[in-house]
Scaffold this motif. Structure first.
Motif, PDB file in Angstrom:
ATOM      1  N   SER A 176       0.741  -1.100  -0.049  1.00 31.12           N
ATOM      2  CA  SER A 176      -0.177  -0.096  -0.032  1.00 31.12           C
ATOM      3  C   SER A 176       0.915   1.306  -0.100  1.00 31.12           C
ATOM      4  N   ILE A 177       1.988   1.277   0.392  1.00 27.58           N
ATOM      5  CA  ILE A 177       3.107   2.431   0.639  1.00 27.58           C
ATOM      6  C   ILE A 177       3.759   2.820  -0.396  1.00 27.58           C
ATOM      7  N   VAL A 178       3.344   3.091  -1.620  1.00 27.58           N
ATOM      8  CA  VAL A 178       4.206   3.098  -2.734  1.00 27.58           C
ATOM      9  C   VAL A 178       4.334   4.740  -3.280  1.00 27.58           C
ATOM     10  N   VAL A 193       7.231  10.008   0.198  1.00 28.70           N
ATOM     11  CA  VAL A 193       6.516   9.061  -0.652  1.00 28.70           C
ATOM     12  C   VAL A 193       5.553   9.588  -1.579  1.00 28.70           C
ATOM     13  N   ASP A 194       5.756   9.971  -2.743  1.00 24.61           N
ATOM     14  CA  ASP A 194       5.370  10.961  -3.613  1.00 24.61           C
ATOM     15  C   ASP A 194       3.991  10.327  -4.337  1.00 24.61           C
ATOM     16  N   SER A 195       3.240   9.213  -4.166  1.00 22.79           N
ATOM     17  CA  SER A 195       2.221   9.035  -4.875  1.00 22.79           C
ATOM     18  C   SER A 195       1.069   9.970  -4.362  1.00 22.79           C
ATOM     19  N   ILE A 196      -0.134   9.948  -5.131  1.00 23.91           N
ATOM     20  CA  ILE A 196      -1.458  10.844  -5.031  1.00 23.91           C
ATOM     21  C   ILE A 196      -2.256   9.953  -4.364  1.00 23.91           C
ATOM     22  N   THR A 197      -2.743  10.175  -3.094  1.00 21.53           N
ATOM     23  CA  THR A 197      -3.500   9.012  -2.243  1.00 21.53           C
ATOM     24  C   THR A 197      -4.402   9.884  -1.640  1.00 21.53           C
ATOM     25  N   SER A 198      -5.578   9.077  -0.982  1.00 19.90           N
ATOM     26  CA  SER A 198      -6.675   9.806  -0.433  1.00 19.90           C
ATOM     27  C   SER A 198      -6.159   9.972   1.094  1.00 19.90           C
ATOM     28  N   ASN A 199      -5.003   9.714   1.667  1.00 21.23           N
ATOM     29  CA  ASN A 199      -4.565   9.989   3.082  1.00 21.23           C
ATOM     30  C   ASN A 199      -4.449  11.450   3.346  1.00 21.23           C
ATOM     31  N   PRO A 200      -4.180  12.340   2.491  1.00 19.26           N
ATOM     32  CA  PRO A 200      -4.039  13.573   3.045  1.00 19.26           C
ATOM     33  C   PRO A 200      -5.662  14.164   3.102  1.00 19.26           C
ATOM     34  N   GLY A 201      -6.516  13.591   2.541  1.00 18.97           N
ATOM     35  CA  GLY A 201      -8.004  14.147   2.466  1.00 18.97           C
ATOM     36  C   GLY A 201      -8.381  13.997   4.188  1.00 18.97           C
ATOM     37  N   ASP A 241       1.896  20.406  -6.014  1.00 19.95           N
ATOM     38  CA  ASP A 241       0.954  21.071  -5.174  1.00 19.95           C
ATOM     39  C   ASP A 241       0.014  19.951  -4.345  1.00 19.95           C
ATOM     40  N   PHE A 242       0.405  19.081  -3.703  1.00 18.81           N
ATOM     41  CA  PHE A 242       0.008  18.188  -3.005  1.00 18.81           C
ATOM     42  C   PHE A 242       0.423  17.458  -1.998  1.00 18.81           C
ATOM     43  N   CYS A 243       0.014  16.979  -0.876  1.00 22.14           N
ATOM     44  CA  CYS A 243       0.832  16.546   0.322  1.00 22.14           C
ATOM     45  C   CYS A 243       1.181  14.886   0.034  1.00 22.14           C
ATOM     46  N   ALA A 244       2.534  14.860   0.347  1.00 21.47           N
ATOM     47  CA  ALA A 244       2.966  13.398   0.248  1.00 21.47           C
ATOM     48  C   ALA A 244       2.184  12.480   1.106  1.00 21.47           C
ATOM     49  N   LEU A 245       2.157  11.372   0.724  1.00 18.62           N
ATOM     50  CA  LEU A 245       1.692  10.012   1.474  1.00 18.62           C
ATOM     51  C   LEU A 245       2.110   9.873   2.949  1.00 18.62           C
ATOM     52  N   ALA A 246       3.537   9.985   2.687  1.00 16.19           N
ATOM     53  CA  ALA A 246       4.400   9.734   4.057  1.00 16.19           C
ATOM     54  C   ALA A 246       5.862  10.042   3.679  1.00 16.19           C
ATOM     55  N   LEU A 247       6.401  10.202   4.711  1.00 16.99           N
ATOM     56  CA  LEU A 247       8.111  10.200   4.458  1.00 16.99           C
ATOM     57  C   LEU A 247       8.659   8.943   5.036  1.00 16.99           C
ATOM     58  N   ASP A 248       9.701   8.785   4.131  1.00 14.72           N
ATOM     59  CA  ASP A 248      10.163   7.309   4.134  1.00 14.72           C
ATOM     60  C   ASP A 248      11.373   7.330   5.230  1.00 14.72           C
ATOM     61  N   GLY A 249      12.178   6.167   5.292  1.00 16.15           N
ATOM     62  CA  GLY A 249      13.057   5.756   6.419  1.00 16.15           C
ATOM     63  C   GLY A 249      14.165   7.124   6.213  1.00 16.15           C
ATOM     64  N   GLY A 305       5.604   3.543  -8.261  1.00 19.43           N
ATOM     65  CA  GLY A 305       4.985   2.271  -7.954  1.00 19.43           C
ATOM     66  C   GLY A 305       5.851   1.586  -7.046  1.00 19.43           C
ATOM     67  N   GLU A 306       6.900   2.145  -6.570  1.00 22.39           N
ATOM     68  CA  GLU A 306       7.936   1.429  -5.880  1.00 22.39           C
ATOM     69  C   GLU A 306       7.564   1.210  -4.338  1.00 22.39           C
ATOM     70  N   LEU A 307       7.809   0.504  -3.443  1.00 23.54           N
ATOM     71  CA  LEU A 307       7.446   0.394  -1.922  1.00 23.54           C
ATOM     72  C   LEU A 307       8.549   1.154  -1.346  1.00 23.54           C
ATOM     73  N   ALA A 308       7.801   1.962  -0.448  1.00 20.29           N
ATOM     74  CA  ALA A 308       8.541   2.800   0.431  1.00 20.29           C
ATOM     75  C   ALA A 308       9.472   1.790   1.451  1.00 20.29           C
ATOM     76  N   THR A 309      10.507   2.201   1.963  1.00 27.89           N
ATOM     77  CA  THR A 309      11.313   1.390   2.931  1.00 27.89           C
ATOM     78  C   THR A 309      11.720   2.356   4.123  1.00 27.89           C
ATOM     79  N   GLY A 310      12.024   1.778   5.074  1.00 30.91           N
ATOM     80  CA  GLY A 310      12.469   2.354   6.519  1.00 30.91           C
ATOM     81  C   GLY A 310      11.232   2.567   7.333  1.00 30.91           C
ATOM     82  N   ALA A 311      11.574   3.295   8.470  1.00 35.18           N
ATOM     83  CA  ALA A 311      10.560   3.876   9.363  1.00 35.18           C
ATOM     84  C   ALA A 311       9.732   4.830   8.404  1.00 35.18           C
ATOM     85  N   ILE A 312       8.268   4.551   8.495  1.00 39.95           N
ATOM     86  CA  ILE A 312       7.448   5.308   7.725  1.00 39.95           C
ATOM     87  C   ILE A 312       6.588   6.319   8.480  1.00 39.95           C
ATOM     88  N   ALA A 313       6.542   7.468   8.113  1.00 37.85           N
ATOM     89  CA  ALA A 313       5.770   8.743   8.769  1.00 37.85           C
ATOM     90  C   ALA A 313       4.707   8.933   7.924  1.00 37.85           C
TER      91      ALA A 313
END
Length: 761
Positions: free
Chosen positions: A478-480, A557-565, A544-552, A484-492
């Motif tokens: 889910s965290i790509v 983690v720069d995909s466009i997702t619903s999480n920032p909503g 002009d959008f919020c990242a899904l997460a920061l990786d390790g 389309g690559e998987l994020a690694t390390g501690a995920i925020a």
């Protein structure tokens, strides 16, 4: 093992009953008739019991290697029935109709196929009713609708594999316990026949027959499904199949029945005391549900379809309640997640505060009881941390899985704190506030310790058998990033930081109430600093959008997702960034007409059938709708509302699914079902009440004896909406909303208490 349990490799004695390993006494098996291809199912639930059957009310072909592995009768994460198959002269009945509309019971109407020259098709009517109430009950009414007498055999085949629910879901065990056969009756019982069937003296001196299916786990516990026949007793048994030789005169009806008691070491497995008959079981369930309905807020509109959705959600919230100790909360969903989940139970409780704040109170208390106390990498437990999942099956008891409980979740702890504050805002319950204050402090300490290194609340798996991803999108893929690559390390995760921001501000207010000015000032300052850093570190200028997460490594983690909503309603964004997120979520690659996708359809990782990489989740969308409403984007919020309600209207029983596939809504096409979605499911059910809350926009402030209703807005599909028995603090309210054109008026129809109601247009 209990003191009165004796065991040898060849024999086991338990409370006067003697079992031997099943392989010592082979028994004949009645042939199966049901296809092994996946079948539509019916689901019923009662507290810690649930039953999944096909549309005939049968369980067949549900071994771990078959096409219907999820069917069965389950309690405490164990399958107590893996076969329950009705046949007529060794043929499958023909389905006429069936329903599990009541939630705790299902009913089936079926008939016979043509059987040789002896029985014309559609001659025999069979009415089945199955009810859960601490045990499983079934009654069958068998009627002859021909003008002459008929004779045939009716059979019901039983079996139980006693597998752990995790095995049903695909977990492979190297070794299992042993199936058992009952070979000696208890002292109160009579003799056994050659098929291992015992006979118990009935009250009318008629001998009552019973079957025993048993299994001893690797932990030594003995599981048993004890089947006792009622009304007319079977004429004979073939292995675990009961057979009745029926001869019915024209228009004669006969009644058959049985009860399945679920035992663990000869004690009831279910926390619910079992009724004795199906009639008693139904009466008990109906009475308890009526008591529940009297306690909750009754919400109704002028539209019948809309009301059916609301009524179903009310009933499902009741059905999903499950006992843990002396309290009840909502289990996450049937069949896979019928247990205590931190994140799911907390979100569902928050969604349903308008319905019944008691759910929130008991959820807080249960999770506080299990709050982490030590550092344990196997269970990912840490002091102050809230659990992710609690299980009671053999795998958990044998420490093959860490769910005793398992703490691998990053968001349950801040969500607990948010619910703690929200519950107080709705109820002004000082006793609960005071009782749980030490737990709140421990939870805040856990958050602060976790954030110390990077300034953000993050997760990283410590247990090999734990979850790779520990936010709400907890599937492994889910965290790509945008490639389309998987994020690694501690995920925020972005939404987790928004939870922390909201928690710091809300707990600062409570700390000030408790004269802890030091904590109040510190948490307010920490929230302010977090907001500044978050808007700097998570924002992707090029999109002009919020990242899904920061990786390790602290990278986007720069995909466009619903999480920032989910951040929109919590105030962590600056205004311009909030509006940019809101606008991007409406683009066609995100909004599919039913709702907002979890991942945009232009991503290389997008899959409309993926669990978190392109699907649409009702609870996710309800949270986003609340955010849009908080920004004053009412039309956009209503668009989401309408899409979700249109989707729910087309579901079986008007019940929102856990998720649906992300395919585009085009013209009259129906929403595409996700193949193994839970239904009912807690936060999907709760989304109905959260969306209603979004419409009427209630802002409770029970500590200051006030309820604000800010610019209530009904959609064009509803003209009026009423809330009866709404509880805010110690006041009970009846509110009525009526739409005229684009304006919605609110009226206080009744008030029992001195709450100030402020209506702001």
């Amino acid at each position: 093992m209990t003191p009165d349990t004796l065991m040898t490799p060849e024999k086991l004695s338990l409370d006067g009953k003697t079992f031997v390993p099943a392989e010592q006494i082979p028994i004949p098996e009645w042939p199966r008739t049901i296809s092994e291809r996946p079948q539509p199912t019916l689901t019923v639930k009662d507290d810690d019991l649930f039953l999944v059957t096909d549309t005939l009310g049968n369980i067949s072909g549900c071994s771990l290697n078959d096409g219907n592995p999820s069917m069965g009768l389950f309690c405490c994460d164990t399958r107590f029935l893996s076969r329950l198959e009705l046949q007529i002269d060794e043929h499958s009945p023909v389905l006429l109709s069936s329903t599990a509309d009541k939630g705790f019971s299902l009913s089936v109407l079926c008939t016979n196929p043509k059987i040789g020259d002896r029985l014309r098709n559609d001659t025999v009517g069979i009415r089945r009713e199955l009810v859960l109430n601490g045990a499983l009950f079934e009654e069958l009414e068998v009627s002859n609708y021909s003008t002459s007498s008929v004779s045939f055999e009716l059979s019901i085949s039983f079996d139980a594999d006693f597998v752990d629910l995790f095995e049903v879901r695909g977990y492979h065990r190297g070794k299992r316990g042993r199936l058992l056969r009952l070979v000696e009756p208890t002292p109160e019982e009579g003799t056994l026949n050659s098929d291992g069937v015992s006979f118990v003296s009935g009250q009318d001196a008629e001998k009552e027959q019973s079957l025993s299916l048993a299994y001893q786990g690797l932990d030594g516990l003995v599981m048993e499904s004890r089947i006792q026949f009622q009304h007319r007793q079977p004429d004979y048994f073939k292995g675990y199949t009961a057979v009745w030789r029926l001869e019915l005169a024209s228009h004669e009806t006969q009644k058959l029945g049985y009860r399945v008691n679920l035992l663990r070491n000869n004690k009831p497995s279910s926390i619910v005391s079992a009724a004795f008959t199906l009639t008693q079981a139904k009466a008990g369930e109906i009475m308890e549900e009526q008591q529940w309905v009297q306690q909750i807020t009754q919400i109704r509109s002028d539209k019948g379809t809309f009301n059916r959705i609301i009524e179903r959600a009310e009933q499902d919230m009741y059905l999903l309640r499950q006992s843990f100790g002396k309290h009840k909360t909502v289990s996450a969903g049937v069949p896979w997640f019928s247990s205590l989940f931190g994140r799911d139970s907390l979100i569902a409780a928050a969604q349903s505060l308008m319905l019944n704040p008691q759910i929130a109170k008991e959820t807080l208390q249960i999770l506080a009881f299990y709050q982490g106390k030590t550092d344990d990498d196997w269970r990912e437990e840490e002091p102050g941390k809230m659990l992710h999942e609690l299980r009671f099956g053999e795998l958990a008891r044998c420490q093959e899985i860490p769910h005793t409980p398992y703490y691998g979740t990053v968001d349950a702890t801040p969500l607990w704190l948010m619910l703690y504050a929200d519950h107080y805002a709705w109820t002004h319950d000082l006793e609960t506030l005071e009782q749980l204050w030490p737990n709140a402090l421990l939870a805040m300490d856990w958050i602060d310790r976790n954030m110390r290194e990077t300034g953000y609340l993050s997760y990283y798996r410590k247990c090999k058998q734990g979850l790779d991803n520990q936010g709400w999108k907890d599937s492994g893929d889910s965290i790509v990033n945008r490639k389309g690559e998987l994020a690694t390390g501690a995920i925020a995760l972005c939404e987790v930081q928004a939870y922390v921001y909201a928690v710091k501000l809300r707990l600062a207010e409570i700390a000030r109430l408790k004269k802890r000015i030091d904590l109040s000032d510190r948490w307010t300052e920490e929230a302010r600093n977090l907001k500044l850093r978050f808007n700097r570190d998570f924002w992707m200028e090029d999109q002009d959008f919020c990242a899904l997460a920061l990786d390790g490594e602290g990278k986007h983690v720069d995909s466009i997702t619903s999480n920032p909503g989910q951040c929109l309603s919590l105030g962590i964004f600056t205004p311009e960034k909030a509006y940019s997120v809101a606008e991007r979520l409406r683009a066609p690659d995100m909004f599919n007409g039913w709702g907002i996708r979890t991942l945009n359809s232009l991503s290389p990782a997008y899959n409309p059938m993926g669990y978190h990489i392109g699907s649409v989740w009702p609870h996710d969308n309800a949270l986003i709708a609340m955010g849009l409403r908080s920004l004053g984007l009412i039309d956009q919020a209503l668009e989401l509302f309408q899409g979700l309600f249109d989707m729910t209207e087309q579901q079986p029983y008007q019940r929102p699914p856990e998720l649906l596939c992300g395919y585009e809504r085009n013209g009259d096409n129906a929403p595409v079902q996700y193949p193994v979605a839970c239904t009912p499911q807690a936060w999907a059910t709760g989304s109905i009440f959260q969306l209603l809350q979004m419409l009427v926009n209630l802002v409770p402030d029970a500590p200051n004896n006030c309820l604000r209703i800010i610019d209530p807005t009904l959609p064009e599909t509803i003209n009026s909406l009423s809330l009866h028995n709404l509880k805010v603090g110690s006041t009970i309210l009846d509110l009525e909303f009526e739409r005229s054109g684009t304006t919605t008026a609110c009226r206080v129809a009744k008030k029992r208490g001195n709450l100030r109601v402020v209506i702001e247009a």
